[in-house]
Write an enzyme that holds these catalytic residues in place. Structure first.
Site, PDB file in Angstrom:
ATOM      1  N   HIS A 133     -78.673 -11.521 -48.115  1.00 29.08           N
ATOM      2  CA  HIS A 133     -78.466 -12.682 -47.276  1.00 29.08           C
ATOM      3  C   HIS A 133     -79.898 -12.812 -48.732  1.00 29.08           C
ATOM      4  O   HIS A 133     -81.372 -12.746 -48.642  1.00 29.08           O
ATOM      5  CB  HIS A 133     -78.721 -12.823 -45.963  1.00 29.08           C
ATOM      6  CG  HIS A 133     -78.492 -14.521 -45.604  1.00 29.08           C
ATOM      7  ND1 HIS A 133     -79.386 -15.305 -45.721  1.00 29.08           N
ATOM      8  CD2 HIS A 133     -77.308 -14.489 -45.198  1.00 29.08           C
ATOM      9  CE1 HIS A 133     -78.868 -16.417 -45.085  1.00 29.08           C
ATOM     10  NE2 HIS A 133     -77.292 -15.990 -45.245  1.00 29.08           N
ATOM     11  N   ASP A 210     -83.280  -6.767 -41.388  1.00 36.07           N
ATOM     12  CA  ASP A 210     -82.266  -7.709 -41.218  1.00 36.07           C
ATOM     13  C   ASP A 210     -81.097  -7.601 -39.881  1.00 36.07           C
ATOM     14  O   ASP A 210     -80.073  -7.352 -40.938  1.00 36.07           O
ATOM     15  CB  ASP A 210     -81.840  -8.508 -42.360  1.00 36.07           C
ATOM     16  CG  ASP A 210     -80.681  -9.672 -42.308  1.00 36.07           C
ATOM     17  OD1 ASP A 210     -80.725  -9.661 -40.699  1.00 36.07           O
ATOM     18  OD2 ASP A 210     -80.669 -10.170 -43.222  1.00 36.07           O
ATOM     19  N   GLN A 213     -76.725  -9.982 -38.329  1.00 37.56           N
ATOM     20  CA  GLN A 213     -75.033  -9.206 -38.206  1.00 37.56           C
ATOM     21  C   GLN A 213     -74.422  -7.953 -37.086  1.00 37.56           C
ATOM     22  O   GLN A 213     -74.298  -8.166 -36.775  1.00 37.56           O
ATOM     23  CB  GLN A 213     -74.546  -9.491 -39.937  1.00 37.56           C
ATOM     24  CG  GLN A 213     -74.639 -10.374 -40.187  1.00 37.56           C
ATOM     25  CD  GLN A 213     -73.599 -11.388 -39.776  1.00 37.56           C
ATOM     26  OE1 GLN A 213     -72.691 -11.233 -38.474  1.00 37.56           O
ATOM     27  NE2 GLN A 213     -73.236 -12.624 -40.357  1.00 37.56           N
ATOM     28  N   LYS A 236     -75.485 -16.914 -33.505  1.00 39.64           N
ATOM     29  CA  LYS A 236     -74.537 -15.543 -33.841  1.00 39.64           C
ATOM     30  C   LYS A 236     -74.129 -14.615 -32.273  1.00 39.64           C
ATOM     31  O   LYS A 236     -73.207 -13.967 -33.050  1.00 39.64           O
ATOM     32  CB  LYS A 236     -74.865 -14.628 -35.169  1.00 39.64           C
ATOM     33  CG  LYS A 236     -75.219 -15.609 -36.551  1.00 39.64           C
ATOM     34  CD  LYS A 236     -75.560 -14.882 -37.767  1.00 39.64           C
ATOM     35  CE  LYS A 236     -76.080 -15.783 -38.889  1.00 39.64           C
ATOM     36  NZ  LYS A 236     -75.295 -16.783 -39.161  1.00 39.64           N
ATOM     37  N   CYS A 378     -74.325 -17.411 -48.829  1.00 36.47           N
ATOM     38  CA  CYS A 378     -76.193 -17.073 -49.319  1.00 36.47           C
ATOM     39  C   CYS A 378     -76.427 -15.546 -49.473  1.00 36.47           C
ATOM     40  O   CYS A 378     -77.218 -15.437 -49.180  1.00 36.47           O
ATOM     41  CB  CYS A 378     -77.145 -17.498 -47.719  1.00 36.47           C
ATOM     42  SG  CYS A 378     -76.795 -19.128 -46.989  1.00 36.47           S
TER      43      CYS A 378
HETATM   44  C1  LIG Z   1     -76.760 -10.625 -42.636  1.00 34.37           C
HETATM   45  C2  LIG Z   1     -77.551 -12.258 -42.528  1.00 34.37           C
HETATM   46  N1  LIG Z   1     -79.191 -11.975 -42.361  1.00 34.37           N
HETATM   47  C3  LIG Z   1     -79.712 -13.293 -42.643  1.00 34.37           C
HETATM   48  C4  LIG Z   1     -79.553 -14.591 -42.142  1.00 34.37           C
HETATM   49  C5  LIG Z   1     -79.789 -16.175 -41.766  1.00 34.37           C
HETATM   50  O1  LIG Z   1     -79.621 -16.039 -40.263  1.00 34.37           O
HETATM   51  P1  LIG Z   1     -80.140 -17.795 -39.720  1.00 34.37           P
HETATM   52  O2  LIG Z   1     -79.381 -19.236 -40.239  1.00 34.37           O
HETATM   53  O3  LIG Z   1     -79.683 -18.223 -38.350  1.00 34.37           O
HETATM   54  O4  LIG Z   1     -81.586 -17.697 -39.366  1.00 34.37           O
HETATM   55  C6  LIG Z   1     -77.434 -14.675 -41.879  1.00 34.37           C
HETATM   56  C7  LIG Z   1     -76.520 -15.673 -41.411  1.00 34.37           C
HETATM   57  O5  LIG Z   1     -76.287 -16.592 -41.997  1.00 34.37           O
HETATM   58  C8  LIG Z   1     -76.832 -13.065 -42.154  1.00 34.37           C
HETATM   59  O6  LIG Z   1     -75.484 -12.860 -42.106  1.00 34.37           O
END
Ligand SMILES: Cc1ncc(COP(=O)(O)O)c(C=O)c1O
Ligand SMILES: Cc1ncc(COP(=O)(O)O)c(C=O)c1O
Lengths: 425, 153, 425, 153
Positions: A133, A210, A213, A236, A378
């Protein structure tokens, strides 16, 4: 069903879809909904116990502080973290940035000698993966730019799996930090964390996971995974917006320099000199997302009550139904493998429809009351690697049922026909 | 007519397929202006080029990829704008933007006339998230015209 | 009363104090309570309209995005900001840090040539005041350390006023940025923003206003004040925790490099290169505090309905009663002037009690159901300057009444006696 | 007895005024350990020094400023710890911490005996925000003893 039908716990799911009828919410990988219990926990706290945390000697301040720290312990317990190992952040993105910018600060001498282990310079390397991401790519690009370190990455194959053949050369003695996702928000693939951690440890590199998910869908134990840092988001995992967390191994967190500065982080401040507290306080500058912490703890409790093993089983079953179904529709391409078994995947499916742009796919589904996400999610580099500019994604949560999946599959079957030249239909 | 049918009128689907003005072109002698616009949500891009002959927009050509709404919108834009003066173009541009703000209500007959095929986009106004798609080309036009006017002949 | 008794709008104020009886909440400068309207706005949004903002093509995503951006406009309108001039942050601390760390990033070449105006180096100077909250000191100390710039400050006199005699020498051609508070959370003093802005403009320095204590109590118009940037927090203005905002003049915000990196901030990302969107998107990495934005807008609406002129008048009246009262108790020293008129102050009073430590003062007050704050209130340098190591602080909000003040004054009168040697009483 | 009265017992107010052991001292021949602790909320500080004679804590002296609870607590600490062995000190330290966790309930008679004046702090346990104040000196003691044991004679 591994657990009772929980749909009724989620007030929003009873509202009508755009053209009336049942709302089929399949956008949980973007953001999930809050059960009534989680809303109630926040509301009750605000109505009865709210006050400034960590500072007051009065009753409300005391109650708020106790609830806030109890929430931290609850969330820590949920992800296998110990005392002082959970830092509240605004979201997962902020959690990952906190590590990267802390390393940037250390590289500029901030944090003093105890932070030297986090400093990077020319000749050092940072490793990510091509599946990440943006939140786990850009902070490292910038850190590389700030420090002169090189950014390298583990590539992805045509299907979406990490290519680990060259792992030993990509992750080597020059590698100072390795950042990677637990599971992909596009292919749904759950990556082999153990293998990556072993390699990072062998070369003495820090690991940053990270877990955005994975935490909502799988039993996750950061200590057992052996990662040094990890980030995840409340919104999430059935929790509130505006909160996320960074996990960090205790010894490490106490030495990483902060990169946001303000009240509640310090021992002493003069006009010229500041000394910082240990973790988590040093990272939590200013007034905290107190109510959101209470809500996130309630979400963790809600999930724990369902049982994360059961949640994972539910997710796996839906993944199978969804991914098998999507990939069997003519003219629809599933991104990533169907997966399952030794090729574990999350309960989501990103796909492209031949000749129809993802935005248009999403719109037709929306018209049928089905909420999905469209775009690059993203993850532009991953989309580019898979040969798609963007995609449509359906994703599940505990409140998702077989029926939801079937509605999606049925509507999706009709999408190409909808946009076909009218004479041809 | 459902919201969806109102949005995806046949004329829009046709334009999305035919893409009038597709393929960048730079006629000799004209002042050329170009703009590149990206929709950050999906990565859709449009590169649009205008050729100015005095006050007249002699050519509008473009390249890029995107959803049917964004593609059809540039195609219609090409038809509407090519051959107009700068003033007329600005008026058409305003009319199209105003159409988006109607949230699906029919425009005045005058505007309807003026926009021609462009009026078919009225249904997009009901979907705020898609207005960006419909305006991508028009944003590129505005920017490209500014660039062209900076060109000394 | 400039407006109706609003106490009934705040559910928490009806709960009992520690030993039973009425709760007298005088800790609003630390954090304020939310009226039922603000809670309701959030709850209703979560129950009916929540979805991912800025990304989805589905109904909930659309409704959530519209509500989120409408909230931004409402808050912008409340503080005299225009479109694209309000960035959501976690709190005021984060807002100030965003400017300081953006300048740090610019100084390392991040943001490219358009950001060059924000770069600092050796020979440049940063100016703050001795009255600042730690949130408006430490980020600048660190920026100075990162860039080699020098940190200077406007001193404070024995009473707590800024000493402006030497202003022209402290703020000079080398000054690149000047950060100062609108009002002090210790002395309550409302500083002469116009005078400071004029001087900054004369030398071409950027101005950053800490408006954390002014926005909740005064009509504030950032455009009219002429500052370049300003930060404030939701939880001090009857809004939710977990949200604050940065105001920035549009042209400036579009050029300041971001310092937190992730989704929704970018135009394009490859594994090696990223291009950013303009403001506010470039600063809002990852999923946003969506529900909190809705709540903050509701708080702004609530305050606007009372009328900020009336709110300010209420605050001024309470300031007078409180500060006159506190300073007339024997053995109690008020920090800052009594103020009023041409020496404007907020409705708060920080004080010390001869021979009794602030913690002990706070505890005795708490026993009488009065909630106050004790400590250095994140302003150690100011406390040091005023010759107090810490203090006890009572502070008002719209729900504070004359009766609340009188209860404090009465209890405070008995504090020294409580700790006097028992034989002597 | 109200919570407040239970917390501010006369013996605490007296200790806060008398401050046994106040004024740093370093007897010759002993292994010296020192610790500086700050309560970040109020900036209260304590510098505490121990003098180790073999396994015995020959001296406990301190400096600093703080609220009555923190001052009284170090004063009592001085009386309890000076002259004990390392093991006894560790036991007393644990007993005092355990007292804080009782939330105001009376301790076992055995603990009560062992802590002497220290038992008067039982009321602090009802005020979580003040436990930190009561423990400031004890945290310094723990740290100072570690430092002292690192000293080679
Ligand atoms: C794999 C992953 N990493 C990071 C993020 C970023 O999360 P957030 O937007 O809650 O900071 C997301 C979600 O958008 C994601 O799916
Ligand atoms: C003057 C001033 N500035 C900044 C802050 C920091 O605000 P926050 O903690 O909400 O970031 C505060 C409040 O604590 C304050 O009073």
């Amino acid at each position: 069903m591994p657990f009772r039908d929980v749909r009724a716990d989620f007030p929003i799911l009873t509202r009508e879809a755009r053209e009336g009828g049942r709302l089929t919410y399949l956008d949980s990988a973007a953001t999930s909904h809050q059960p009534a219990d989680v809303l109630r926990a926040q509301e009750e706290f605000v109505r009865l116990h709210y006050g400034a945390v960590g500072r007051g000697a009065h009753l409300l301040a005391e109650e708020a502080t106790e609830a806030f720290e109890a929430a931290r312990s609850a969330v820590a317990g949920f992800v296998g973290a110990g005392e002082g190992e959970i830092v509240w952040t605004g979201n997962a993105t902020a959690a990952i940035n906190l590590v990267a910018s802390g390393m940037g600060a250390a590289s500029q001498g901030i944090g003093g000698s105890e932070s030297r282990g986090f400093a990077l310079g020319a000749g050092d390397e940072i490793v990510v993966t091509e599946s990440e991401h943006h939140a786990n790519i850009i902070p490292w690009q910038v850190l590389a730019r700030r420090t002169g370190a090189a950014l390298r990455w583990i590539p992805v194959d045509d299907v979406g799996h990490l290519v680990l053949d060259g792992l030993d050369s990509i992750v080597n003695e020059r590698t100072k930090v390795m950042a990677f996702q637990h599971a992909s928000n596009v292919t749904g693939l759950i990556h082999p964390v153990g293998r990556l951690v072993d390699r990072a440890r062998a070369v003495g590199a820090l690991t940053v996971l990270d877990a955005c998910q994975s935490v909502p869908h799988l039993p996750v134990d950061f200590a057992a995974l052996g990662v040094d840092f990890a980030g995840f988001s409340g919104h999430k995992m059935l929790g509130p917006t505006g909160i996320g967390a960074l996990y960090g191994r205790r010894g490490l967190l106490d030495a990483l320099p902060p990169s946001v500065y303000g009240g509640s982080t310090i021992k002493t401040v003069t006009m010229t000199e500041t000394t910082w507290l240990g973790a988590p306080a040093r990272f939590e500058a200013g007034s905290q997302p107190v109510v959101q912490a209470i809500g996130l703890a309630a979400a963790a409790r809600y999930l724990s009550a369902l049982g994360m093993t059961q949640v994972a089983a539910h997710d796996e079953r839906l993944a199978n139904r969804l991914r098998t179904g999507v990939s069997s529709i003519e003219g629809v391409r599933l991104l990533g493998p169907i997966g399952g078994g030794s090729d574990p995947v999350l309960g989501l499916a990103a796909f492209t429809v031949e000749g129809v742009h993802p935005h248009d796919v999403g719109q037709v589904l929306d018209d049928a009351g089905i909420a999905v996400r469209v775009g690059h999610h993203c993850a532009q580099p991953l989309h580019a690697r898979l040969g798609a500019q963007s995609s449509t994604r359906a994703s599940a949560q505990v409140y998702t049922s077989d029926d939801d999946i079937d509605r999606l599959l049925e509507a999706l079957s009709g999408v190409r026909r909808y946009f076909a030249p009218k004479g041809a239909s | 007519m459902s919201g969806l049918e109102q949005m995806y009128q046949q004329v829009i689907i046709d334009h999305a397929r035919e893409r009038h003005g597709f393929g960048l072109d730079s006629p000799a002698g004209a002042r050329i202006g170009e703009s590149h616009q990206v929709n950050p949500v999906c990565g859709d891009e449009i590169r649009l080029r205008v050729a100015l002959d005095g006050e007249r927009i002699a050519g509008v050509t473009w390249e890029g990829h995107g959803c049917s709404i964004s593609q059809a919108s540039v195609s219609v834009l090409h038809d509407l704008i090519e051959g107009t003066t700068l003033d007329e173009a600005s008026e058409l541009s305003s009319a199209f933007r105003a159409l988006m703000d109607l949230r699906g209500d029919p425009p005045d007959p005058e505007i309807d006339d003026m926009l021609g095929d462009g009026s078919a986009f009225v249904g997009v106004g009901r979907y705020p998230a898609r207005i960006k798609c419909a305006l991508l080309g028009w944003m590129a036009l505005k920017d490209a015209l500014i660039q062209a006017q900076k060109e000394t002949r």
